[in-house]
Every structure is written in C-alpha cells, then in structure tokens.
Scaffold this motif. Structure first.
Motif, PDB file in Angstrom:
ATOM      1  N   ALA A 167       0.840  -1.194   0.000  1.00  0.00           N
ATOM      2  CA  ALA A 167       0.000   0.000   0.000  1.00  0.00           C
ATOM      3  C   ALA A 167       0.875   1.245   0.000  1.00  0.00           C
ATOM      4  N   SER A 168       0.370   2.284  -0.614  1.00  0.00           N
ATOM      5  CA  SER A 168       1.037   3.573  -0.591  1.00  0.00           C
ATOM      6  C   SER A 168       0.550   4.362   0.614  1.00  0.00           C
ATOM      7  N   GLU A 169       0.931   5.623   0.725  1.00  0.00           N
ATOM      8  CA  GLU A 169       0.492   6.442   1.850  1.00  0.00           C
ATOM      9  C   GLU A 169      -1.014   6.704   1.740  1.00  0.00           C
ATOM     10  N   PRO A 170      -1.718   6.859   2.868  1.00  0.00           N
ATOM     11  CA  PRO A 170      -3.173   7.096   2.828  1.00  0.00           C
ATOM     12  C   PRO A 170      -3.520   8.311   1.977  1.00  0.00           C
ATOM     13  N   GLY A 171      -4.489   8.131   1.080  1.00  0.00           N
ATOM     14  CA  GLY A 171      -4.974   9.216   0.240  1.00  0.00           C
ATOM     15  C   GLY A 171      -4.065   9.597  -0.909  1.00  0.00           C
ATOM     16  N   SER A 172      -2.991   8.851  -1.134  1.00  0.00           N
ATOM     17  CA  SER A 172      -2.028   9.228  -2.172  1.00  0.00           C
ATOM     18  C   SER A 172      -2.376   8.670  -3.544  1.00  0.00           C
ATOM     19  N   VAL A 173      -3.359   7.769  -3.606  1.00  0.00           N
ATOM     20  CA  VAL A 173      -3.744   7.156  -4.878  1.00  0.00           C
ATOM     21  C   VAL A 173      -5.166   7.585  -5.212  1.00  0.00           C
ATOM     22  N   LYS A 174      -5.321   8.258  -6.344  1.00  0.00           N
ATOM     23  CA  LYS A 174      -6.636   8.652  -6.826  1.00  0.00           C
ATOM     24  C   LYS A 174      -6.893   7.936  -8.146  1.00  0.00           C
ATOM     25  N   GLU A 175      -8.072   7.331  -8.247  1.00  0.00           N
ATOM     26  CA  GLU A 175      -8.374   6.540  -9.443  1.00  0.00           C
ATOM     27  C   GLU A 175      -9.813   6.772  -9.855  1.00  0.00           C
ATOM     28  N   TRP A 176     -10.040   6.793 -11.166  1.00  0.00           N
ATOM     29  CA  TRP A 176     -11.417   6.877 -11.634  1.00  0.00           C
ATOM     30  C   TRP A 176     -11.590   6.049 -12.907  1.00  0.00           C
ATOM     31  N   PHE A 177     -12.825   5.575 -13.056  1.00  0.00           N
ATOM     32  CA  PHE A 177     -13.214   4.834 -14.252  1.00  0.00           C
ATOM     33  C   PHE A 177     -14.440   5.507 -14.849  1.00  0.00           C
ATOM     34  N   ASP A 178     -14.368   5.819 -16.135  1.00  0.00           N
ATOM     35  CA  ASP A 178     -15.493   6.386 -16.876  1.00  0.00           C
ATOM     36  C   ASP A 178     -15.856   5.440 -18.007  1.00  0.00           C
ATOM     37  N   THR A 179     -17.151   5.131 -18.135  1.00  0.00           N
ATOM     38  CA  THR A 179     -17.627   4.349 -19.282  1.00  0.00           C
ATOM     39  C   THR A 179     -18.795   5.069 -19.924  1.00  0.00           C
ATOM     40  N   TYR A 180     -18.929   4.915 -21.230  1.00  0.00           N
ATOM     41  CA  TYR A 180     -19.934   5.626 -22.007  1.00  0.00           C
ATOM     42  C   TYR A 180     -20.727   4.624 -22.847  1.00  0.00           C
ATOM     43  N   TRP A 181     -22.057   4.829 -22.860  1.00  0.00           N
ATOM     44  CA  TRP A 181     -22.972   3.857 -23.433  1.00  0.00           C
ATOM     45  C   TRP A 181     -24.026   4.548 -24.285  1.00  0.00           C
ATOM     46  N   SER A 182     -24.511   3.821 -25.296  1.00  0.00           N
ATOM     47  CA  SER A 182     -25.600   4.303 -26.131  1.00  0.00           C
ATOM     48  C   SER A 182     -26.794   3.368 -25.978  1.00  0.00           C
ATOM     49  N   GLY A 183     -27.939   3.941 -25.604  1.00  0.00           N
ATOM     50  CA  GLY A 183     -29.155   3.151 -25.440  1.00  0.00           C
ATOM     51  C   GLY A 183     -30.262   3.632 -26.351  1.00  0.00           C
ATOM     52  N   THR A 184     -31.368   2.946 -26.326  1.00  0.00           N
ATOM     53  CA  THR A 184     -32.503   3.344 -27.161  1.00  0.00           C
ATOM     54  C   THR A 184     -33.278   4.493 -26.534  1.00  0.00           C
ATOM     55  N   ARG A 185     -33.322   4.568 -25.210  1.00  0.00           N
ATOM     56  CA  ARG A 185     -34.053   5.642 -24.527  1.00  0.00           C
ATOM     57  C   ARG A 185     -33.179   6.846 -24.241  1.00  0.00           C
ATOM     58  N   SER A 186     -31.904   6.586 -23.971  1.00  0.00           N
ATOM     59  CA  SER A 186     -30.974   7.662 -23.652  1.00  0.00           C
ATOM     60  C   SER A 186     -29.568   7.118 -23.772  1.00  0.00           C
ATOM     61  N   ASP A 187     -28.599   8.012 -23.638  1.00  0.00           N
ATOM     62  CA  ASP A 187     -27.207   7.608 -23.549  1.00  0.00           C
ATOM     63  C   ASP A 187     -26.770   7.715 -22.085  1.00  0.00           C
ATOM     64  N   TYR A 188     -25.587   7.161 -21.785  1.00  0.00           N
ATOM     65  CA  TYR A 188     -25.160   7.072 -20.397  1.00  0.00           C
ATOM     66  C   TYR A 188     -23.675   7.412 -20.290  1.00  0.00           C
ATOM     67  N   ALA A 189     -23.348   8.196 -19.269  1.00  0.00           N
ATOM     68  CA  ALA A 189     -21.962   8.496 -18.934  1.00  0.00           C
ATOM     69  C   ALA A 189     -21.795   8.158 -17.447  1.00  0.00           C
ATOM     70  N   LEU A 190     -21.136   7.044 -17.189  1.00  0.00           N
ATOM     71  CA  LEU A 190     -21.020   6.516 -15.835  1.00  0.00           C
ATOM     72  C   LEU A 190     -19.571   6.639 -15.372  1.00  0.00           C
ATOM     73  N   GLY A 191     -19.346   7.457 -14.352  1.00  0.00           N
ATOM     74  CA  GLY A 191     -17.996   7.664 -13.862  1.00  0.00           C
ATOM     75  C   GLY A 191     -17.938   7.560 -12.345  1.00  0.00           C
ATOM     76  N   TYR A 192     -16.866   6.968 -11.841  1.00  0.00           N
ATOM     77  CA  TYR A 192     -16.700   6.780 -10.399  1.00  0.00           C
ATOM     78  C   TYR A 192     -15.259   7.109 -10.017  1.00  0.00           C
ATOM     79  N   THR A 193     -15.087   7.778  -8.884  1.00  0.00           N
ATOM     80  CA  THR A 193     -13.759   8.156  -8.405  1.00  0.00           C
ATOM     81  C   THR A 193     -13.492   7.523  -7.048  1.00  0.00           C
ATOM     82  N   PHE A 194     -12.215   7.264  -6.788  1.00  0.00           N
ATOM     83  CA  PHE A 194     -11.796   6.625  -5.546  1.00  0.00           C
ATOM     84  C   PHE A 194     -10.474   7.246  -5.090  1.00  0.00           C
TER      85      PHE A 194
END
Length: 546
Positions: free
Chosen positions: A200-227
């Motif tokens: 492990a690194s020092e507490p709070g020293s690692v920031k990570e995020w994942f973004d995914t993008y989707w196309s649907g029939t009703r709407s599109d989606y932009a789903l992103g999460y940070t840690f």
C-alpha cells in the motif's frame, strides 16, 4: 478502437494513448476527440536501454526484473509495461521495457516508481488485464511479477438492458513528496480486469477513476466513479439504478429552419477522460444519464459544418447534477445578443490600458448566453467616439476591436453591431452602444459595460406562438447589475424596427403580445446604471412567430 493505456509524467504534462506498440501525446481535448473521431493514432515509443553501472558521483542504480504471466499462469509476451519515476534520484526516469519472453530486466536509479502493465490475451474477446503498482520502492535489486490471475472484473453498466458500450477509460494518479504521476487505459470493449500490485502507498495518495460511455434506445449514459485510497483498485462493480442517476437534456436548435446533423458531447469536468460524443439531428434533444458521484459535468453542442467555415461549437461547463433530477441546456437558439461572462474572476469584456481601449464581447451569444466558437455573421462593425469625434472603425469578428485614443479624460461612445443571415430586411441585426467616461490608466481597468439579456420561451426553430401574451425574462449583466440600475426601458417592434412601442417590465419580465403568424419581433433595451453609464441595445428580428 483497441484497448490501450496512456501515461503522463507530471500533473500538467501531455497525455496520449498507448497501445502495445504505438504511443502518442495530447491533452484532455485529444482524449475527448477520440470519441468523436473514433481514431486512435500514435508513434513508436521505444524502451530505454539498461542504465550503465553508476559512475562516481552518479545515483546508485539497481536491477529491476519484471515477469509477466497470463491468466493461465504462463509467461507471456503479450504485454505493455510502463515504469515512471515519482521521487528520489529516479524521479525523472521513464521506461517502457519489453522482451518477448515475458521477463524483462533494466537498471534504474533508486527512488519511488509507478508501474502499470497491460496484459493482452491472444483472443481480444477474452478481455484485457491492467495491473497497477502505485508504490515501487527501488532501493535494491527487485523482482516484480505481474500476474493476470490476480485481476478482477470492471463491471460497470447502465440500467438499460441492451445498451451498447462505446468506450471507457481508467485513470490512476499517484502523489508522493509533492509530485504526481499518472497512467491510464482506454478500452473500447467490455472485459477489462484490474488489480493492485505491491504494498500500500500512503493514505490518500492514490486517486483513481473509471469512466464508461454507453448508447441506449431511450438515452445515452456516462457513468464515472472516483476513488481515493492507498491502493489501486482490484475490480469494480457498479450497476446503478435509474433513480440514482442525473439526467442531462441537451437541446440543439435550428433557428430559421436550418437543420443538419450536429454532435453532442458530455464528459466529467475533472480529470482526463474520453467523453461521450453522439450525433444529433437538428433541431433535436439528446438525453444523457450521468453519475452524480463523478462531480461536475461539461456539455457541448457542435453544429453542422458550413461551406468554407469551421463547425460552430457551444459549451457549458461545471454543471452540478443530482440523482433523480433533470437539467436542460439549450444551444444555438434565439434570442441572439451580447452576453457577459459573469463568473467570478472572469476577464472583463472591455478594458482600458493606458490609452488603448479593447472590446472582446460575444455579440451573438445564443438565447441561453452561450458564446459560439465561430459566430455566423454577414457583417460586423465596431466604432469608438471620443467627445463626439470618431476615433476609429473596425470591421471583422463581432464584438472584438481595439483602439488607441487620446490621453486624458473624456466621454466615450463605443458601438458594436453584427448581422446574422443574408443581409435582407428580415436578417437578425444586433447593436449595442455604450456611453461612459474614461481617462488614461496606469494599469488595465475594466470599462463600465452592461448588457441586457432577453429569454423568451421559444421552440427549437426559434419561434413563438402568434397572437399570444408573452412574459419575456429580462436580465441585466455587468456594471449595472453590480452598481445598480437607475432606469431601464424595453420596446418592441413588429415591423423590422421601423416603429417601436414601449412595453411594461414587471418583476423582471417584459410583457407584450406577439403579432400574427410569420411575423418578426424586434427588441430594444435602454439602460442607465447608477453611475450614469448608458446602454442602448437593439436586436432587430430577434425571433419570429408561427
């Protein structure tokens, strides 16, 4: 688009995509452009050769051996590994070592490093493994094993079954002793698996995020999460329900009936990302559901390209969203007119510096106040008078001009005008004329300029119903909004500005009845602020009736 990873050496360094072979550089806007263009290009980035034994006075070096194992536990040459120095004597080192045997050795100076490795299976359908070691302390000969069997799936998907995944990005930033290094992976397919490697690194020293993008029939989606943690992620599962998402509605107008195909883009405001870019037939509305957990969001509309002119782009950044709530943003609709940037710390639209007077004001901002990147206009003129005498006339881009005046104090009249359309009597013409007192300055000083914004509720073709009572919101911007309004009158014309009728303004709304079908409505505001500065603003043929 093949799965790939990108890296940056410093927080503000360039970022570019890297596949197993090629590597290129570009900023956040380049990553966004990948979604629109669907192209991932690069140039070869070769591994650094082993460092020779340390000479007298040079930093001590150590051997770093990296072994790569696939999901069956076998040595594999299907990998791309990157080692980036963070702190210590090796802080500026960067290497992409490779050996087809799956084991590679190099020598590096002592220090803290970030290592990430992308492992590719023989069948693309089986997915990709991304292993990140945010803390690699090289203080002696060291062996690291990158093992695909340690990874867990990244399973992020929208609430609409059958939605099509467009692209995604995983990004990690590691900070140590005040320096930040980063790495990321671009993914066009599902099947990504990720794992943390090492201590492990020092507490709070690692920031990570994942973004995914989707196309649907009703709407599109932009789903992103940070840690934020002391480790990189090992797996990620998120299946948000619809009521946990926020809805962005992006309305693209076609005033005057000029349609075509534009592009809507949506992406988080913070951090590098790829973004969602989807075509939109104009006039039309795009609906995108986004994750509030990702923070603020940016939206933009790029209009159809016109012959011999660049495509016009409008954007609105830093939009706050909330789960279950809908926000609507309309671009490229009437009423077009001058708009000031009212954000804290924004650059003033008019400045006097010594005896130089400059104007830089979007004269043809759309009805919601978005400034166009390439305003559509036929003619544009700006003039400056000093104590009634003409200082100069400038022609070119609407609302942009620069003059050199005579030293000393005087009264000024600054007038900017632009015409949209073909120049016929039915064309939209915007004119703003300001009067103010000004003297030579020793440093740049803002000019006391104001604007008036009209915001009628119009259809996406820029029209209002004929023969109906309208209550048009009227908003004052600039000096008058800050120092106070001494007087404000609004007038309306239904004969292309030949005659004008003053209308009441009650509770911030101008009240009048629209003319018959197919007619135009022109608007005029006459404003005096509390300090005696004035504005006369005319928007001829501001909108039409239907």
């Amino acid at each position: 688009m093949n799965d790939s990873s990108t890296h940056s050496r410093t927080p503000d360094s360039t970022v570019g995509p890297r596949t197993a072979e090629p590597r290129t550089a570009g900023r956040r806007t380049v990553l966004r452009a990948l979604a629109l263009a669907g192209v991932l290009a690069g140039t070869t980035f070769s591994a650094l050769p082993p460092v020779a034994a340390a000479a007298s006075g040079a930093p001590e070096t150590h051997t770093l051996t990296i072994r790569h194992l696939d999901r069956a536990g076998h040595a594999t040459g299907g990998y791309s590994t990157h080692v980036t120095g963070i702190s210590g004597p090796g802080a500026q080192e960067e290497a992409t070592p490779y050996d087809e045997s799956g084991t590679v050795t190099l020598r590096l100076p002592e220090g803290r490093y970030l290592l990430d490795s992308t492992l590719y299976g023989t069948d693309p359908a089986t997915g990709t493994d991304w292993v990140v070691q945010p803390r690699l302390d090289l203080n002696g000969d060291t062996t690291v094993t990158v093992d695909a069997r340690t990874t867990a799936p990244v399973d992020v998907r929208p609430p609409e079954p059958g939605a099509r995944r467009l692209n995604g990005i995983g990004f990690v930033e590691v900070t140590h002793e005040g320096t930040t290094r980063s790495a990321n992976i671009l993914t066009a397919r599902e099947g990504l698996r990720v794992a943390h490697l090492g201590p492990a690194s020092e507490p709070g020293s690692v920031k990570e995020w994942f973004d995914t993008y989707w196309s649907g029939t009703r709407s599109d989606y932009a789903l992103g999460y940070t840690f934020t943690s002391d480790r990189a992620l090992t797996g990620l599962v998120r299946h948000p329900a619809a009521d946990r998402l926020a809805t962005l509605k992006i309305r693209g107008a076609a005033p005057g009936g000029a349609g075509g195909t534009g592009f809507v883009s949506v992406q988080p405001s913070a951090g590098p990302t790829v973004g969602l870019a989807q075509p939109l037939q104009l006039p039309g509305t795009a609906t995108v559901l986004v994750t509030p957990e990702r923070g603020l969001w940016d939206v933009a509309l790029t209009g159809p390209a016109a012959p011999e002119t660049p495509p016009n782009r409008y954007e609105e950044n830093g939009i706050a969203v909330h789960a279950g709530a809908t926000t609507t943003h309309t671009f490229d609709n009437a009423v077009f007119g001058p708009a000031l940037d009212t954000r804290p710390g924004a650059r003033p639209a008019g400045v006097r510096d010594g005896d130089r007077i400059a104007l830089d004001l979007p004269l043809l901002a759309d009805g919601d106040g978005h400034a166009p990147s390439a305003p559509r206009f036929r003619t544009a003129t700006t003039t400056l008078h000093r104590d009634g005498a003409l200082i100069g006339t400038r022609r070119g881009e609407p609302g942009r001009a620069e003059f050199t005046t005579t030293p000393g104090a005087a009264s000024y009249r600054l007038t900017a005008s632009a015409t949209r359309g073909d120049g016929s009597p039915s064309s939209e013409r915007v004119t703003a004329s300001w009067t103010f007192a000004s003297a030579t300055t020793t440093r740049p000083a803002a000019l006391p300029l104001s604007t008036v914004r009209f915001a009628p509720d119009l259809a996406l073709d820029g029209t209002a119903p004929a023969g109906t009572a309208l209550r048009v919101p009227v908003t004052v911007q600039g000096t008058a909004a800050e120092a106070g309004v001494r007087s404000l009158t609004v007038s309306v014309s239904t004969d292309n500005g030949t005659t004008w009728t003053r209308v009441p303004v009650l509770d911030g709304r101008a009240e009048f009845r629209t003319p018959g079908p197919g007619r135009s409505v022109s608007l005029r505001a006459e404003l005096t602020d509390a300090r005696g500065n004035t504005l006369t603003q005319t928007q001829r043929n501001a909108f039409r009736t239907r």
